[in-house]
Every structure is written in C-alpha cells, then in structure tokens.
Design an enzyme around this catalytic site. Structure first.
Site, PDB file in Angstrom:
ATOM      1  CG  ASN A   6      34.970  27.173  88.110  1.00 31.59           C
ATOM      2  OD1 ASN A   6      35.762  28.109  88.274  1.00 31.59           O
ATOM      3  ND2 ASN A   6      35.003  26.066  88.840  1.00 31.59           N
ATOM      4  CD1 TRP A   7      35.707  30.945  82.484  1.00 35.08           C
ATOM      5  CD2 TRP A   7      36.761  32.921  82.571  1.00 35.08           C
ATOM      6  NE1 TRP A   7      35.077  31.800  81.605  1.00 35.08           N
ATOM      7  CE2 TRP A   7      35.706  33.016  81.645  1.00 35.08           C
ATOM      8  CE3 TRP A   7      37.558  34.047  82.801  1.00 35.08           C
ATOM      9  CZ2 TRP A   7      35.429  34.187  80.933  1.00 35.08           C
ATOM     10  CZ3 TRP A   7      37.285  35.221  82.103  1.00 35.08           C
ATOM     11  CH2 TRP A   7      36.234  35.282  81.171  1.00 35.08           C
ATOM     12  CE  LYS A   8      37.314  23.684  87.165  1.00 34.87           C
ATOM     13  NZ  LYS A   8      37.458  22.263  87.394  1.00 34.87           N
ATOM     14  CG  HIS A  92      34.876  23.926  92.774  1.00 32.77           C
ATOM     15  ND1 HIS A  92      35.821  22.951  92.588  1.00 32.77           N
ATOM     16  CD2 HIS A  92      34.196  24.021  91.607  1.00 32.77           C
ATOM     17  CE1 HIS A  92      35.714  22.476  91.351  1.00 32.77           C
ATOM     18  NE2 HIS A  92      34.728  23.111  90.739  1.00 32.77           N
ATOM     19  CD  GLU A  94      38.825  22.003  90.701  1.00 35.79           C
ATOM     20  OE1 GLU A  94      38.935  23.235  90.557  1.00 35.79           O
ATOM     21  OE2 GLU A  94      38.437  21.242  89.783  1.00 35.79           O
ATOM     22  CD  GLU A 164      30.859  21.578  90.036  1.00 34.63           C
ATOM     23  OE1 GLU A 164      30.834  21.924  88.857  1.00 34.63           O
ATOM     24  OE2 GLU A 164      31.771  21.892  90.808  1.00 34.63           O
ATOM     25  N   GLY A 170      36.297  17.505  85.271  1.00 39.15           N
ATOM     26  CA  GLY A 170      37.531  17.554  84.501  1.00 39.15           C
ATOM     27  C   GLY A 170      38.003  16.192  84.009  1.00 39.15           C
ATOM     28  CB  SER A 210      32.720  16.063  82.018  1.00 41.28           C
ATOM     29  OG  SER A 210      33.980  15.915  82.657  1.00 41.28           O
ATOM     30  N   GLY A 232      35.854  23.108  81.964  1.00 38.28           N
ATOM     31  CA  GLY A 232      36.642  23.066  80.724  1.00 38.28           C
ATOM     32  C   GLY A 232      35.944  23.700  79.528  1.00 38.28           C
TER      33      GLY A 232
HETATM   34  C1  PEP Z   1      33.911  22.463  87.643  1.00 35.48           C
HETATM   35  O1  PEP Z   1      35.023  22.315  88.099  1.00 35.48           O
HETATM   36  O2  PEP Z   1      33.122  23.225  88.209  1.00 35.48           O
HETATM   37  C2  PEP Z   1      33.563  21.706  86.441  1.00 35.48           C
HETATM   38  C3  PEP Z   1      32.314  21.413  86.258  1.00 35.48           C
HETATM   39  O3  PEP Z   1      34.592  21.335  85.601  1.00 35.48           O
HETATM   40  P1  PEP Z   1      34.467  20.499  84.229  1.00 35.48           P
HETATM   41  O4  PEP Z   1      33.295  21.046  83.470  1.00 35.48           O
HETATM   42  O5  PEP Z   1      35.766  20.749  83.527  1.00 35.48           O
HETATM   43  O6  PEP Z   1      34.275  19.071  84.604  1.00 35.48           O
END
Ligand code: PEP
Length: 253
Positions: A6-8, A92, A94, A164, A170, A210, A232
């Site tokens: 997920n490049w966001k 998601h 976010e 998640e 993050g 993470s 990330g």
């Molecule tokens: C995400 O936002 O889908 C995610 C898993 O981010 P991160 O790996 O940076 O925690």
C-alpha cells in the site's frame, strides 16, 4: 498467500515507475504467493504497464460506489478495471479516520467492486483505546459484518480481508504473532457466520501494521495469517521483496 504493498500518498511518477520496475525485475517466481502493488490512482496505468505479463498485479487504494456520474474527483470500479487493476483496498483505517468512511459506505463499495470483478481488500481493525477497553474483538466483528452482511460469497480468491490494528499502522509497533493470530481466527469465525465454513476457511486474511522483514516470518507462519498488507516497507523494493520471500517460505495449502 498474498502480499500487497500500500503505497498510500507517496512517490512521484518517476520513483513509482522505478519501484515497480525494480520489484518486477528482482522478483523471482513467487509460486503460489500473489503480489499486488496498490499505487495512487494517477500511477496505476503506468505501474500496470510495467508489471503486465509478470506475476505482479495492480490494485487501487479506494474507489467510489457508483458506476459513473456527477461525482467530481471520484474514481469508479470500471475505471479501475480499465487501467488494469485487479484489486482495491476498501475501508482502510485512514479512510475511516480522515474521510468519514463507515461500515455502510465500505459495504456499498464491496458490492460494487465484486460486481465489476475487482477483488476487495477489506480493512478492519481496532483503535488502541478499544483494545485497552477489551473491545477489540467486538469492534472488528462489527466491521466485518458491516462490510459483508448480505454480500454473496464471490468465489475463491475474490475477497480478501486485512486485519490492521490501527495502533500498529505506521507506528513501528506490531501486533505479536499470537495477538494477530487470535484476531484472525476470530475474523474467520465471523466469516463462517456470513458464508459457509468451507468458504470462510479459504478467504485470505492479511495482517497489516508495521510488518517488515524482521517480523514477517513469525507473523506469516501463523495458521490464520494468509499474507500481509504492507505500508512503509513497500516503498522500497528490498524490504518488500524480503517480505514476499517470507510469504513464499510460509506458504501452505
Ligand atoms: C497500512 O497502512 O496498510 C500499513 C500496514 O502500514 P504500515 O505497514 O506502514 O504500518
């Protein structure tokens, strides 16, 4: 097993192209592991062009629930299909947190994605406060039911859930393999109440929060963890590929 990056809202066209190109050129045959790059809308076409013909698929990070019309700034499922997307991340945290997504809006999008042959990657997960209050399982169960109630089982591989925990996204703080496994098993039980037990057993449930090369083996070896949604660590080829290799090691029927 499925590993999705997920490049966001990161990268520019040039770095997005470089990243997709180097993942493609360095990825050996991933065998049964599916690899999906979820790029920002404006890079989807370019990324598809770079990975087309390889085992890598392309996904979006959101979509609108309607087919077409006066929805300025929005992107439909058929548009995503027309640029080569096979997957779409929906709900998601976010999007729930900053853009007002609800269980109902997520469900409407799931229905529309399935109708257009896109694989929805439905994200669920509790806040830290909810976990501390002992509400994590109830919150996640409500999100799973809210997103999927009344949705006909779309078939094997056509629906993916991502657990998640919001406190792990993050933050560098990961759910322990045991915490993640317990929630994944709980999600699977919820799924077997919505679909059949056999169908629920075959739905991929990804862990996200993470995940990185150092913890991927431990997480992916849990019986109900069928892959990862990677934020990330998906922004550079080396850590992302290292997680894909962990999935190859952990893959089981
Ligand atoms: C995400 O936002 O889908 C995610 C898993 O981010 P991160 O790996 O940076 O925690």
């Amino acid at each position: 097993m499925l590993i999705a990056g997920n490049w966001k809202m990161n990268l520019d066209m040039s770095t997005a192209r470089q990243l997709a190109g180097s993942i493609r050129s360095s990825l050996e045959d991933p065998g049964p592991v599916e690899v999906v790059l979820c790029a920002p809308f404006v890079y989807l076409d370019a990324v598809y062009g770079l990975v087309h013909g390889s085992p890598i698929s392309v996904g979006a990070q959101n979509m609108h629930a309607e087919d077409a019309g006066a929805y300025t700034g929005e992107i439909s499922a058929s548009m995503l299909r027309s640029v080569g997307c096979s997957h779409v991340i929906l709900g998601h945290s976010e999007r729930r947190q900053y853009f007002g997504e609800t269980d109902k809006s997520v469900r409407d999008k799931v229905v529309q994605a399935v109708r257009h042959g896109l694989v929805p990657v439905v994200c669920v997960g509790e806040l830290l406060d909810e976990r501390d209050k002992g509400e994590a399982e109830a919150v996640v169960a409500r999100q799973v039911r809210g997103a999927l109630e009344g949705v006909a089982y779309p078939g094997r591989g056509k629906l993916v859930i991502a657990y998640e925990p919001v406190w792990a996204i993050g933050t560098g703080r990961t759910a322990s393999p045991e915490q993640a496994q317990a929630m994944h098993a709980h999600i699977r039980t919820e799924l077997s109440g919505l679909f059949s037990e056999g169908d629920a057993a075959r739905i991929d449930i990804l862990y996200g929060g993470s995940m990185k090369p150092a913890n991927a083996d431990d997480l992916l070896s849990q019986p109900d963890i069928n892959g990862g949604l990677i934020g990330g660590a998906s922004l550079e080829a080396a850590p992302f590929l290292s997680i894909v290799r962990a999935a190859m090691r952990a893959d089981r029927p």
